[in-house]
Scaffold this motif. Structure first.
Motif, mmCIF file in Angstrom:
data_model
loop_
_atom_site.group_PDB
_atom_site.id
_atom_site.type_symbol
_atom_site.label_atom_id
_atom_site.label_comp_id
_atom_site.label_asym_id
_atom_site.label_seq_id
_atom_site.Cartn_x
_atom_site.Cartn_y
_atom_site.Cartn_z
ATOM 1 N N PHE A 103 67.308 16.056 28.818
ATOM 2 C CA PHE A 103 66.601 16.818 29.563
ATOM 3 C C PHE A 103 65.417 15.947 29.993
ATOM 4 O O PHE A 103 64.244 16.288 30.084
ATOM 5 C CB PHE A 103 65.916 18.255 28.852
ATOM 6 C CG PHE A 103 66.995 19.167 29.003
ATOM 7 C CD1 PHE A 103 67.239 19.850 29.979
ATOM 8 C CD2 PHE A 103 67.892 19.244 27.721
ATOM 9 C CE1 PHE A 103 68.256 21.058 30.120
ATOM 10 C CE2 PHE A 103 69.003 20.525 27.659
ATOM 11 C CZ PHE A 103 69.102 21.074 28.914
ATOM 12 N N ILE A 147 73.532 24.508 34.629
ATOM 13 C CA ILE A 147 73.598 24.397 33.260
ATOM 14 C C ILE A 147 74.778 24.052 32.537
ATOM 15 O O ILE A 147 75.217 23.594 31.607
ATOM 16 C CB ILE A 147 72.892 25.546 32.784
ATOM 17 C CG1 ILE A 147 72.417 25.165 31.300
ATOM 18 C CG2 ILE A 147 73.514 27.045 32.728
ATOM 19 C CD1 ILE A 147 71.240 24.452 30.985
ATOM 20 N N ILE A 235 70.588 27.133 24.760
ATOM 21 C CA ILE A 235 70.521 26.258 26.164
ATOM 22 C C ILE A 235 71.068 26.977 27.087
ATOM 23 O O ILE A 235 70.528 27.037 28.314
ATOM 24 C CB ILE A 235 71.056 24.946 25.729
ATOM 25 C CG1 ILE A 235 70.205 24.008 24.895
ATOM 26 C CG2 ILE A 235 71.111 24.154 27.206
ATOM 27 C CD1 ILE A 235 70.853 22.699 24.225
ATOM 28 N N ALA A 236 71.919 27.506 26.932
ATOM 29 C CA ALA A 236 72.767 28.494 28.054
ATOM 30 C C ALA A 236 71.961 29.687 28.398
ATOM 31 O O ALA A 236 71.872 29.950 29.697
ATOM 32 C CB ALA A 236 74.145 28.874 27.428
ATOM 33 N N GLY A 239 68.667 28.285 30.124
ATOM 34 C CA GLY A 239 69.093 27.501 31.450
ATOM 35 C C GLY A 239 69.564 28.413 32.603
ATOM 36 O O GLY A 239 69.244 28.276 33.715
ATOM 37 N N ASN A 240 70.157 29.638 32.291
ATOM 38 C CA ASN A 240 70.509 30.583 33.235
ATOM 39 C C ASN A 240 69.291 31.450 33.738
ATOM 40 O O ASN A 240 69.201 31.809 35.029
ATOM 41 C CB ASN A 240 71.571 31.716 32.686
ATOM 42 C CG ASN A 240 73.160 30.827 32.950
ATOM 43 O OD1 ASN A 240 73.370 30.854 34.184
ATOM 44 N ND2 ASN A 240 73.645 30.474 31.860
ATOM 45 N N GLY A 350 63.305 22.537 29.308
ATOM 46 C CA GLY A 350 63.960 22.611 30.696
ATOM 47 C C GLY A 350 62.895 22.496 31.757
ATOM 48 O O GLY A 350 63.234 23.186 32.944
ATOM 49 N N LEU A 353 63.894 20.447 34.669
ATOM 50 C CA LEU A 353 65.117 21.046 35.305
ATOM 51 C C LEU A 353 64.850 22.352 36.315
ATOM 52 O O LEU A 353 65.189 22.453 37.326
ATOM 53 C CB LEU A 353 66.171 21.448 34.238
ATOM 54 C CG LEU A 353 67.616 22.151 34.848
ATOM 55 C CD1 LEU A 353 68.135 21.090 36.049
ATOM 56 C CD2 LEU A 353 68.419 22.508 33.707
#
Length: 402
Positions: A103, A147, A235-236, A239-240, A350, A353
């Motif tokens: 990241f 992601i 992280i999933a 990120g979502n 994140g 991102l």
């Protein structure tokens, strides 16, 4: 509990009527109770920018080791290894360092072409229909693809992963989030980790499976399977969810401010600043929680060790002690810090991102749909206690570019 908002001051993160528009209560908290205590749910809260920032930075007093979500802190849930967002140094330093290499700003900048391609693929079929949903058609699609790509989840499985993440954050209206056994387990991702172990690629799962590192004891080792599953789970989820809410708020706030939306369409160079203003004005995560490790005095009162403390970023971001005219959305607002991503050791990994995805989403939406109005008959706020945003935000578009 029925509360007369004109007289008694009451803040409850589980109250749908407060969550629909928390800013009047946030203002009263800043002015009348900068240290607030909620007896029914047994938590303290700070709401002024200076106090929230100080608590974020003082990780020895305001610890993440028991969780950064109120329900988790109150539950006493044992943390599985690898939940780096719910850790303090030295564990946090080691675990965050393993993921942070994916990241970096440079690496995130390098995926802009792919982010834009996912966005174009999502938006192009919507042109000419006269309406679309900022969340269901865009916010729930593009971040999921990005992601998923970074993690190494097969594209055909990404919707299933997103739906799993969403289900874990949903709450029954007015009630805390469930945090039973297996709440933080990454077992859902076992088949994807095993598949990636047999099919290595240039992605985070492959990196986690193969890297060697020095842990907090000084031992050189690889990550255990349980640690990898937890990493992927965390992280999933992050990120979502967060960028989905950001994109939804972009649709709502810019519909409320058509003149500013028009300026962005005419001058896309303003969009990065507009994303920062959106993050300040409507943060996808309006609060974070900490466990208080020692007695500490705040605004003349002692918060006892063992307490749960809510850090109200949504209130701090509109603190008139910090910002001029804070309740006004202004894409020309001079750059300045906000607390949406936190600050200090737990600053959101994140953030770069989310900023990239928010900017690209706005650029591509405004190219195709420079004007829209919200269809309030179908708009629905999500029932969650950790993030705040829309489950559905349908809009009627006009003036689409040819």
């Amino acid at each position: 509990m029925t509360v007369d908002s004109a007289t008694e001051l009451y803040y409850d993160p589980y109250r749908p009527d407060i969550n629909a528009d928390p800013y009047p209560v946030f203002r009263r908290l800043r002015d009348e109770a900068p240290l607030y205590y909620n007896a029914p749910h047994d938590f303290y809260a700070v709401s002024r920018f200076e106090d929230v920032e100080r608590c974020f930075k003082d990780r020895e007093t305001f610890s993440s080791a028991k969780g950064a979500v109120l329900e988790i802190i109150r539950s006493g849930l044992a943390m599985p290894p690898g939940v780096f967002i719910f850790e303090d140094p030295p564990l946090h330093t080691v675990h965050r360092g393993l993921v942070s290499r994916v990241f970096t700003r440079r690496r995130i900048a390098g995926i802009e072409r792919q982010v834009r391609a996912y966005t174009e693929r999502t938006l192009d079929p919507l042109v000419g229909r006269g309406r679309f949903d900022f969340v269901r058609d865009l916010g729930a699609e593009m971040p999921m693809r990005v992601i998923g790509m970074l993690l190494g989840i097969p594209e055909e499985a990404q919707e299933r992963v997103r739906d799993f993440v969403d289900a874990g954050l949903q709450t029954e209206e007015g009630r805390p989030m469930e945090t039973g056994d297996g709440f933080l387990s990454g077992d859902f991702f076992a088949e994807y980790v095993d598949w990636r172990a047999a099919h290595p690629s240039d992605d985070l799962m492959t990196e986690l499976l193969t890297l060697e590192f020095e842990d907090e004891t000084g031992t050189i080792r690889r990550l255990a399977r349980e640690e990898i599953l937890t990493f992927v789970n965390i992280i999933a989820g992050a990120g979502n969810e967060t960028t989905t809410r950001l994109i939804g708020w972009a649709g709502k706030v810019l519909a409320d401010h058509p003149e500013q939306r028009r300026r962005l369409a005419e001058d896309p160079a303003l969009i990065p600043g507009a994303v920062e203003e959106l993050l300040r004005f409507e943060p996808p995560a309006p609060h974070g929680a900490r466990h208080v490790t020692r007695d500490v005095e705040i605004h003349g009162r002692v918060v006892p060790a063992g307490s749960a403390m809510l850090l109200l970023m949504g209130a701090a971001n509109r603190d008139e002690r910090r910002y001029p005219d804070p309740d006004t959305f202004d894409v020309h607002r001079p750059p300045g810090p906000h607390l949406t991503f936190g600050v200090g050791a737990h600053f959101c990994l994140g953030a770069a991102l989310a900023r990239l995805e928010g900017r690209v989403a706005l650029e591509e939406v405004l190219k195709r749909f420079p004007e829209w109005e919200v269809d309030w008959s179908g708009a629905r706020l999500a029932s969650t206690s950790t993030v705040r945003g829309w489950d559905s935000l349908p809009v009627v578009v006009g003036g689409a570019a040819a």
